[in-house]
Design a protein around this motif. Structure first.
Motif, PDB file in Angstrom:
ATOM      1  N   PHE A   1       0.746   0.254  -0.726  1.00 38.53           N
ATOM      2  CA  PHE A   1      -0.041   0.965  -1.727  1.00 38.53           C
ATOM      3  C   PHE A   1       0.727   2.140  -2.312  1.00 38.53           C
ATOM      4  O   PHE A   1       0.563   2.470  -3.482  1.00 38.53           O
ATOM      5  CB  PHE A   1      -1.381   1.431  -1.133  1.00 38.53           C
ATOM      6  N   ALA A   2       1.573   2.778  -1.508  1.00 34.49           N
ATOM      7  CA  ALA A   2       2.400   3.866  -2.035  1.00 34.49           C
ATOM      8  C   ALA A   2       3.373   3.331  -3.080  1.00 34.49           C
ATOM      9  O   ALA A   2       3.570   3.949  -4.134  1.00 34.49           O
ATOM     10  CB  ALA A   2       3.148   4.562  -0.908  1.00 34.49           C
ATOM     11  N   LEU A   3       3.966   2.156  -2.818  1.00 35.42           N
ATOM     12  CA  LEU A   3       4.869   1.560  -3.811  1.00 35.42           C
ATOM     13  C   LEU A   3       4.129   1.166  -5.083  1.00 35.42           C
ATOM     14  O   LEU A   3       4.624   1.353  -6.188  1.00 35.42           O
ATOM     15  CB  LEU A   3       5.568   0.337  -3.225  1.00 35.42           C
TER      16      LEU A   3
ATOM     17  N   VAL B   1       2.439  12.032  -7.702  1.00 38.29           N
ATOM     18  CA  VAL B   1       0.987  12.111  -7.512  1.00 38.29           C
ATOM     19  C   VAL B   1       0.397  10.726  -7.256  1.00 38.29           C
ATOM     20  O   VAL B   1      -0.380  10.530  -6.319  1.00 38.29           O
ATOM     21  CB  VAL B   1       0.313  12.791  -8.729  1.00 38.29           C
ATOM     22  N   THR B   2       0.762   9.742  -8.074  1.00 44.59           N
ATOM     23  CA  THR B   2       0.202   8.399  -7.884  1.00 44.59           C
ATOM     24  C   THR B   2       0.732   7.738  -6.613  1.00 44.59           C
ATOM     25  O   THR B   2       0.019   6.948  -5.989  1.00 44.59           O
ATOM     26  CB  THR B   2       0.468   7.506  -9.110  1.00 44.59           C
TER      27      THR B   2
ATOM     28  N   GLY C   1      -1.778   6.451  -3.782  1.00 43.32           N
ATOM     29  CA  GLY C   1      -1.664   5.083  -3.280  1.00 43.32           C
ATOM     30  C   GLY C   1      -1.418   5.054  -1.782  1.00 43.32           C
ATOM     31  O   GLY C   1      -2.007   4.247  -1.061  1.00 43.32           O
ATOM     32  N   GLY C   2      -0.543   5.926  -1.297  1.00 43.43           N
ATOM     33  CA  GLY C   2      -0.282   6.000   0.138  1.00 43.43           C
ATOM     34  C   GLY C   2      -1.522   6.409   0.917  1.00 43.43           C
ATOM     35  O   GLY C   2      -1.782   5.881   2.007  1.00 43.43           O
ATOM     36  N   ALA C   3      -2.307   7.348   0.378  1.00 42.80           N
ATOM     37  CA  ALA C   3      -3.539   7.780   1.049  1.00 42.80           C
ATOM     38  C   ALA C   3      -4.553   6.638   1.110  1.00 42.80           C
ATOM     39  O   ALA C   3      -5.210   6.431   2.143  1.00 42.80           O
ATOM     40  CB  ALA C   3      -4.130   8.990   0.326  1.00 42.80           C
TER      41      ALA C   3
END
Length: 155
Positions: free
Chosen positions: A71-73, A134-135, A139-141
């Motif tokens: 999700f972070a990627l 920020v995104t 995404g990582g969260a």
């Protein structure tokens, strides 16, 4: 080269590079050839988006590294076009306001022209990096929350 030979090469079920398209096809039920063409077209239009998407699919589906990194990627991937909305109004209306695709296509020339006219072209690059960070964090969260939820409620 014959068309049948080309189709056989691109639709073979084994890994060609890292196996992300095969894993995606098996999870979604789509054709391997269709997924490879979609990623190829994305990469041709904007190289970082296609490469990040492929890397995200590889990490998420093939290596099963967890949802946090995947999700972070994808957050990073989404942050590139969303950085358009972090830019000043002058940039958003540059040459008639060509929108997000015009912004991505002409970003380097936009920075040069902005630097020549206003004097601080690096501010545009910083805004883009801020949007990406920020995104990526968002995404990582989200991925971390989903990973944590799956560990507490195994199905």
């Amino acid at each position: 080269m014959e068309i049948q030979k080309i189709q056989t090469y691109f639709s073979k079920p084994e890994k060609v590079l890292l196996g992300a398209c095969v894993a995606t096809a098996s999870k979604t039920g789509l054709s391997i050839l269709a997924i490879r063409i979609m990623i190829l077209v994305l990469t041709i239009f904007y190289i970082p988006i296609g490469l990040l998407l492929y890397l995200g699919l590889f990490l998420g589906l093939v290596l099963n590294k967890g949802k946090t990194l995947t999700f972070a990627l994808f957050g990073t991937l989404i942050g590139i076009p969303l950085s358009y909305y972090f830019q000043p109004e002058v940039v958003q209306n540059w040459r008639g306001g060509s929108g997000v695709f015009g912004y991505l296509k002409n970003f380097l020339s936009m920075v040069e022209e902005y630097d020549r006219l206003v004097g601080n072209g690096w501010a545009l690059v910083q805004n883009m990096l801020l949007a990406i960070v920020v995104t990526t964090l968002i995404g990582g969260a989200i991925g971390y929350y989903l990973d944590k939820k799956n560990k507490t409620n195994p199905s």
